[in-house]
Design an enzyme around this catalytic site. Structure first.
Site, mmCIF file in Angstrom:
data_model
loop_
_atom_site.group_PDB
_atom_site.id
_atom_site.type_symbol
_atom_site.label_atom_id
_atom_site.label_comp_id
_atom_site.label_asym_id
_atom_site.label_seq_id
_atom_site.Cartn_x
_atom_site.Cartn_y
_atom_site.Cartn_z
ATOM 1 C CE LYS A 283 12.678 30.347 -32.365
ATOM 2 N NZ LYS A 283 13.558 30.914 -33.405
ATOM 3 C CD GLU A 370 21.793 42.423 -40.450
ATOM 4 O OE1 GLU A 370 20.825 41.643 -40.321
ATOM 5 O OE2 GLU A 370 22.299 43.025 -39.475
ATOM 6 N NE ARG A 398 20.187 46.252 -37.742
ATOM 7 C CZ ARG A 398 19.924 45.588 -36.625
ATOM 8 N NH1 ARG A 398 19.339 44.414 -36.701
ATOM 9 N NH2 ARG A 398 20.258 46.065 -35.453
#
Length: 641
Positions: A283, A370, A398
């Site tokens: 990244k 979640e 969610r």
């Protein structure tokens, strides 16, 4: 000055890359990375993830016949290079601006975006849907899903992979393993993959295999290579994916174009079972400030390309609501050892990185999970702890089933801190917290607060700490507060009690949340037109302050409610209460001002609120409409101050 991109300038669509040789593909990747750095330095936006998939993006579009072949990006944080290659380069500098390109993939934007994505771990499920549709239609196109290792902490990814063995046609899943989502990933699977890829055992195995191969006759070198690949799969977790029915390939260097292209071509031709290609990327790759940053510059504002320094305002600004929440929670946690905090892969986004520095043993990051976060908090509450579950409003959706069944039905005192409530500007409809007032307020026993400013947020945190017999939630927006003073240690509010902040006699404005400042501005504008206006801060969407509500209904001709939420929320609760108490029978004029019944596209927040009619001018229009007064000729109408 824009970067020099002679090869990229020739690419109007991915088809233009398919005649490129290996050297040209590498050059194209270099130019694409330079272009992306220049673009995001001007627009801001998600940055590190896109830098990490430049070579992968080029290779995928080179190998697969997009858009006929389906390419689905998980989340969409990494899709900026994809947008540049797929005919949107001329608009890329409108990214995340009003009327411009979305920061995520979006079906209405391009045929190269077959599926919109802004929440994690959806790509494999969607890809399976495309596979089933393809098979039903008798087509033979390929389907590719790119999913990050951070998303592998979400249960939905495994549900889809468990179901993938049912597909009868070609499916390729690219596992983009960069050891990062927004923050470093947590959980067993992410740690397992990172440990195995980097561990001494795997590295020793590879070195041993290569050393042995060099001394073997040439006919046996290929056999040794295949044996090394098989052993590598055994060591790096390929057997795990194989058990799920996938043909595992990897891990491979996601920045090595010479490796990526032939492997993707091979994966493209495997049709008897789904393929998982394990790609290791970095990244922030190719931009030193991103590579060295802790979060790899996941999301940035405008910055200087040379130094990497992000633009900062020189004027002092009020604190961010997120930081106020974290600081207030820390104050109470110092006094109460039972307070613990939970987030779902968003420590900095929710402010819990600050809490975690002071209370590492009382801070839990459960990953992009979640549902698990909510039930985990319920378990903590059931055993006497005081959990604060800090999740963005849009992401709490969610975990709603768990909020209902595991928290509300059991009346467990989980405290939900719902960040990013209301509109969120450049992140657009996928990240807007539009629905939590309705879905949380509908639950029996739930206490739901919406502070009007940062001082009120401090009181909301204190109130949640004190609630120990049922669940509670409080919502607050993205961005800065109003600059009001915050108490050293805020006191709890009286449950279900609002407050009058301005007295009048003709029109009552009942505000919930941070539109209070605009409501007060609206009152001034209405006062200049001759209307006497009361402004009240509801503080609580549930339970409602019935005494205050009936007083406003009794003493005013019109009542206007204001909220940063969708239809079916606070205004609906108010209307229900007024009807139950007969207040509507006396001719009270009511208007409920809510977010419009659309998914609003990204723009500057102030523009979005004006479009929604929730700025001062919009509230004035709502009040005049309630009074039956024309906006132009309002002066002289109604009871005077």
């Amino acid at each position: 000055m824009p970067p020099n991109t002679p090869l990229l300038d020739k690419v109007a669509s991915p088809a233009d890359t398919r005649g490129f040789n290996a050297s040209e593909l590498k050059q194209l990747a270099d130019e694409l990375r330079a272009e992306m750095i220049d673009v995001v330095s001007q627009t801001g936006g998600h940055f590190g993830a896109g830098l990490g998939v430049v070579e992968l993006t080029v290779a995928l579009h080179h190998v697969y016949q997009t858009p006929d072949d389906i390419l689905i990006w998980d989340v969409g944080h990494q899709a900026y290079p994809h947008k540049i290659l797929t005919g949107r380069r001329d608009r890329i500098r409108t990214l995340r601006q009003g009327g411009g390109l979305s920061g995520f993939t979006k079906r209405s934007e391009s045929e190269y975006d077959p599926f919109g994505a802004a929440h994690a771990a959806t790509s494999i499920s969607a890809a399976l849907g495309f596979c089933a549709a393809r098979d039903a239609k008798g087509r033979d196109n390929r389907v590719v899903a790119v999913i990050g290792d951070g998303s592998m902490s979400a249960g939905m990814a495994y549900e889809a992979m468990n179901n993938a063995c049912e597909t009868t046609g070609q499916l390729t899943v690219i596992l983009n393993d960069n050891d990062m989502s927004i923050a470093p990933p947590v959980g067993g699977m992410s740690a397992y993959m990172a440990r195995l890829v980097s561990g001494g055992g795997y590295q020793s195995l590879r070195h041993l295999g290569k050393s042995m191969a060099r001394v073997l006759p040439k006919p046996l070198q290929e056999a040794a290579r295949k044996a090394e690949e098989y052993a590598r799969g055994m060591v790096t977790g390929g057997t795990f994916f194989e058990e799920l029915g996938f043909y595992y390939v990897g891990p491979i260097d996601g920045h090595d174009m010479d490796a990526l292209v032939p492997i993707l071509k091979n994966a493209r031709e495997i049709k008897d079972r789904p393929v998982l290609v394990h790609v290791v990327t970095q990244k922030g790759k190719g931009y030193a400030p991103a590579e060295s940053a802790a979060d790899k510059l996941h999301a940035v504002v405008k910055f200087d390309v040379v130094t990497g320094q992000q633009a900062k305002s020189t004027a002092p600004a009020p604190p961010q609501y997120t930081k106020v929440f974290a600081q207030e929670l820390i104050k109470h946690a110092r006094l109460d050892p039972k307070i613990v905090a939970i987030n779902a892969a968003m420590p900095s986004g929710t402010g819990l990185d600050l809490f975690g520095k002071e209370f590492p043993e009382r801070t839990f990051d459960v990953g992009i999970a979640e549902q698990h976060a909510v039930t985990f908090a319920a378990g903590l509450a059931a055993d006497g702890m005081k959990p604060f579950c800090a999740i963005y409003s849009t992401f709490l959706q969610r975990g709603y089933d768990q909020v209902v069944h595991d928290v509300a039905i059991q009346r467990l005192p989980v405290r939900f801190a719902m960040d990013r409530a209301g509109l969120v500007g450049a992140d657009g409809p996928t990240h807007a917290g539009s629905f939590d007032i309705g879905f949380m307020g509908s639950l029996p026993g739930m206490i739901l607060m919406a502070p009007a400013d940062e001082a009120e947020l401090a009181h909301a945190v204190a109130t949640a700490v004190a609630i120990d017999d049922r669940p509670s939630a409080f919502r607050y927006p993205r961005g800065e507060g109003t600059g009001v003073a915050i108490p050293d240690l805020a006191a709890p509010l009286e449950i279900g009690k609002g407050r009058i902040v301005r007295e009048g006699t003709t029109v009552a404005i009942l505000s919930l949340g941070t539109r209070l400042a605009e409501s007060l501005k609206a009152a001034e504008l209405l006062g200049a037109r001759g209307f006497s206006v009361t402004v009240a801060d509801a503080r609580f969407a549930k339970p409602l302050d019935i005494e205050l509500l009936l007083r406003l209904a009794r003493e005013h001709e019109a009542l206007v409610t204001v909220e940063e939420g969708s239809m079916g929320g606070f205004g609906a609760f108010v209307l229900q209460a007024l009807a139950e108490h007969g207040a509507l029978d006396r001719g009270l004029k009511v208007r409920t001002l809510v977010l419009p019944d659309i998914f609003q596209d990204h723009d500057k927040p102030e523009i979005m609120y004006a479009q929604a009619g929730l700025d001062a001018e919009g509230i004035v229009r709502g009040a005049l409409n309630a009074m039956g007064v024309d906006n132009v000729s309002a002066a002289g109408a109604g009871r005077r101050a």
